[in-house]
Every structure is written in C-alpha cells, then in structure tokens.
Design a protein around this motif. Structure first.
Motif, mmCIF file in Angstrom:
data_model
loop_
_atom_site.group_PDB
_atom_site.id
_atom_site.type_symbol
_atom_site.label_atom_id
_atom_site.label_comp_id
_atom_site.label_asym_id
_atom_site.label_seq_id
_atom_site.Cartn_x
_atom_site.Cartn_y
_atom_site.Cartn_z
ATOM 1 N N UNK A 248 -44.413 -17.355 19.214
ATOM 2 C CA UNK A 248 -43.193 -17.891 19.808
ATOM 3 C C UNK A 248 -42.101 -17.998 18.763
ATOM 4 N N UNK A 249 -40.881 -18.006 19.244
ATOM 5 C CA UNK A 249 -39.737 -18.395 18.425
ATOM 6 C C UNK A 249 -39.153 -19.667 19.033
ATOM 7 N N UNK A 250 -38.615 -20.509 18.172
ATOM 8 C CA UNK A 250 -37.935 -21.737 18.587
ATOM 9 C C UNK A 250 -36.481 -21.586 18.158
ATOM 10 N N UNK A 251 -35.546 -21.770 19.090
ATOM 11 C CA UNK A 251 -34.158 -21.663 18.636
ATOM 12 C C UNK A 251 -33.268 -22.778 19.174
ATOM 13 N N UNK A 252 -32.273 -23.108 18.344
ATOM 14 C CA UNK A 252 -31.293 -24.158 18.584
ATOM 15 C C UNK A 252 -30.445 -23.794 19.807
#
Length: 262
Positions: A248-252
C-alpha cells in the motif's frame, strides 16, 4: 462474543456496513491490545511521510488475501456478474471516462456488499499506520470515510488525472484525512501505477484551501498544470509508486497524485 449478523438490504442480500467490527473472513481480528504495536510505522517512515506527502511500499496483504479480494472484484467489472446489492453503492461508473478505448472503472461503497471488502476496512496493517499519519507529531483515533475502487483493463485502461483528494472533500472539516491505496496486482509505469509529486502536500490556495478540481471525470491527465504557479511547475517531478501486489501507499489529502493509462 460472536460477531453480530448484518441487516439485510434486500431479502437475502446483507448490508455488511451494519456490522461495525471485522467479520474475521479476511484476517483474524486482534484480541489483545498489545498486538496493535507490531503494526506501527517506524519514526523514519513517519518523517518520510511528512517530508514527501506520501509513503510507499508498505506491506498490507498476503497473496492469499489479495486473491480473495480479487475474486470479489468480478461483481464490479460489468453487468454479467453484477452483485444483487449494487443499489447499495454510493457511486458506480463502469467507465467514468466515457471513452471505450480508455476505460476507467470507478466505484464507492463496495465494503457494504462483500465480506472481504468489509473486513479490509478494519485491517490493522492499515488502521494502525493511519493513526500515526493523520496529525503530525501525534497518534489519533481513525474514522472510516469511504472506500473506492479504480480498475483499468489491459490495453484500454484510462488515466486518473492529477489531483489532490481533499479538493473533493472540503465539506468535511478540519482537514484531517488520509488515503490508503492498496495494490492487488503488481503496479508498473506501463500498467498505470499511481504517481506522486513530492512536496505537493504544501500546495494550497487562499489561506490553506486545496487546489481547485480541474476535471471531475479524471480524464484530462495534465489539466492541473493550467492552475499551477511557475514554482509549482518547476517542482512537478512525478515519482512512480511501483507497488507490489499486497503493498500500500499512504498519502496526505493534499498530495498531488495521478496515474497514466494501462
């Protein structure tokens, strides 16, 4: 205690959103509070997130879990195998672009329809890191906002134009949001992986507001550049996520991101 049964949306068609805990179909629920700590991000990972506005390649799902979720995808890929509870969806587009040569399946609300998508919402590998990334410098409670599917068929998959997520969410304040993007297949530059612009989570307008939406159908990939300052254009240097299946990627919420065609 046993997990309560979901309420029916239609006779024989359960609405899993009425169950406010994991069903245990996708993973074994956490039983001891001490277990949560093993899912924490490192301090270096948290610092990287606040520096760039995103964090890449975080393992979330096993190959078996990915396969289970992919089996549920069939309900959303066309009318032939449509789920009997499709009217529960918050939003569904079999092709949001409208162009048969650039197909973009886009849907919200599938967590209500299947056990696996429902349990994904409660996955500790996602929820615990989220608690570290909503407010800089502290951990906080996490509340589910909505789920979302983007799917692109091979050779005909469309783009998702550059955007900031919070541009679509300004009705919810304060801005304390986070997007978790989970890959079910390996993502490459060739098959339409997400790209991110480092530092773009600091790009705002009018005292902290997000950039305006330039294409509500996500079709015009580069339309955002018509509203960027010269300094922002110079900083516009995309990084490809290149997630492996299960990562996964987590982004603002202000991180500018988008994906090219498959």
């Amino acid at each position: 205690m046993p997990v309560p049964a979901p309420k029916d949306f239609l006779p024989g068609v359960p609405d899993y959103s009425t169950v406010h805990e994991p069903l245990g179909e996708l993973f074994t629920p956490v039983q001891d509070k001490s277990e949560w700590s093993k899912y924490l991000l490192t301090d270096d990972q948290v610092r990287q997130f606040w520096k760039d506005g995103f964090l890449l390649n975080i393992p979330l799902l096993t190959p078996d879990q990915c396969q289970k979720i992919k089996e549920d995808y069939k309900y959303f890929m066309g009318p032939e195998k449509a789920h009997p509870g499709m009217d529960m969806m918050y939003e569904y587009h079999s092709n949001q672009s409208g162009d048969p040569n650039n197909i973009l399946v886009h849907a919200l609300g599938h967590w209500r329809l299947t056990k696996y998508f429902h349990d994904l919402v409660f996955l500790p590998q996602a929820v615990v890191p989220a608690s570290q990334l909503l407010v800089e410098g502290k951990r906080t409670a996490v509340r589910f906002w909505h789920d979302q599917i983007f799917a692109k068929p091979p050779k005909h998959g469309g783009v998702v134009a550059w955007h900031q997520d919070y541009s679509y969410w300004t009705r919810t304040k304060p801005m304390q949001h986070l997007t978790i993007h989970i890959a079910l297949d390996d993502q490459t530059e060739e098959n339409g992986a997400l790209h991110y612009i480092p530092g773009s989570h600091r790009w705002t307008r009018d005292g902290g507001k997000p950039l305006p939406v330039t294409d509500f159908n996500f079709a015009d990939m580069e339309s955002i550049k018509t509203i960027l300052t010269e300094e922002e254009k110079q900083q516009f240097k995309p990084v490809c996520g290149k997630l492996k299946a299960g990562e996964a990627s987590f982004h603002h919420p202000l991180s500018v991101h988008g994906s090219y065609g498959n």
